[in-house]
Enzyme design. Sequence first.
Site: not given
Lengths: 259, 272
Positions: A49-52, B104
């Site tokens: 996920y792009e939150s890392g 982003h």
Amino acid sequence: MDYTSNEMMTVAAARALTSDDVCFVGIGLPSAACNLARLTHAPGIRLVYESGTLETKPDVLPLSIGDGELCETALVTVSVPEMFQYWLQGERITVGFLGGAQVDRYGNLNSTVIGDYRSPKVRLPGSGGATEIATGCRRIYIVMKQSPRTFVERLSFLTSLGHGPTGRERRELGVRTQGPTLIVTDLCIMKPDPETNEFRVTSIHPGVTRGQIIEATGWPIRFADDVDETPPPTAEELAALRDLNARTAKAHGTDGAVG
Amino acid sequence: MSEFCSLNDAIRRLVRPGDSVALEGFTHLIPFAAGHEIIRQGLTDLTLIRMTPDLIYDQMIGCGCAKKLVFSWGGNPGVGSLHRLRDAVERGWPAPLEIEEHSHSAMAHAYAAGAAGMPAAFFRGYRGSDLAKVNPNIRFIECPFTGEQLAAVPAIRPDVGIVHAQKADRTGNVLVEGIVGVQKEVVLASKRVLVTVEEVVERFPPGATNAVILPAWTIDAIAVVPGGARPSYAHGYYQRDNAFYVAWDAISRDRDTFRRWIDEHVYGRTPA
């Protein structure tokens, strides 16, 4: 067995994933499909996920892209710049799963505005990670509910590149990845024509007619020579999806069902 | 060198009208208490920078703090629209809002460039996207070695960077854990830095050799604000209040309901 068109869509999208995939996951329908794949036929799939969060195995579907559940069940959590630099731009991801407000026949996506950019009719959330997910992953799967308002002749705004406005722009722009190779909707499955990159129907979900698909598409949709019928969800697939949605609803105290 | 002070003092000292301000935290550790103090102090004409404006910027925009927003995803995560942001963009209420819109990846690279003291970030991005047509800060350059076309965006160097974190030690060093987002980058990229923390500890827990630790000399002010990230969350302290994110949809949809909520929950609260 009874099932909804949303469940058929999520199951059909999940089936496209394998245990060999490293998958960049968006919130909503993609997240449901990716986790269903992990809980059924693709236990080895690595979800990012792009939150890392790398190799995360959430027990319930996250409401936001950065829920604590994702971090607590991940192999490791990296910073957001590292996620976009090393892992996405570094081409470590095999599949990016995207949706949007609008898609066109070449798999280009709009998640920015409906109407004019400077004075929009509807202001949508915007790109988030999508613009570079669309070009950084080896291939893209799109999952969206189908209607003439979402499957459009012309996008209001091209947020994320599919095969380009005429289906040919990817190579001209120096993009080496494949782009969208699959669209899954609540009515059917589409794949691009190998010659033109125009998406055409390759499989129709049980009980859906060609007429319904034509009516739900804003461009003159084409059908492949051999159109399959999508196998209906199995008992195992439905049970896993419903369990996941029930756990999610309980955890969030809301109607967590997204697929 | 970081100095412990009250949130009220910290905002008064560090934030001025017209500043560019980045309150970061990627879903996690969003500095809500600091944003509310900016609203209470009536600061206006701010350029607000944040990858995901989230509820905090929806509230600040609805209170008229912002003249410009720099962002990359402006929704209520998992819920839908940010109605105050949309009202400002679509109808100019309470004031017109200029927007600078990115992806982003671009903002993450731009913060990293700011932290690295670079004038701009170069990356493989924006290819084929209309964003480059509407944002003059998105440009393209040729790699001098390979000839590849790369996207360029200016580094983000905010006047003020504000983050929330779990722990400060007595010296004023700060430990961030969990989803760390762009916390380190925004602190190192900003001219003035405020960190709000859950608590002060004698020393950080063992095993933090490779943790995200911000040395005291990279920070100007630390305010101890337990719960300062609510309704977002603080890993190890409290959970995200998902029900509030859902409830915000109805609260923020109507201007009067929004104003009443702000009166009661922001103006009506004593600053930390």
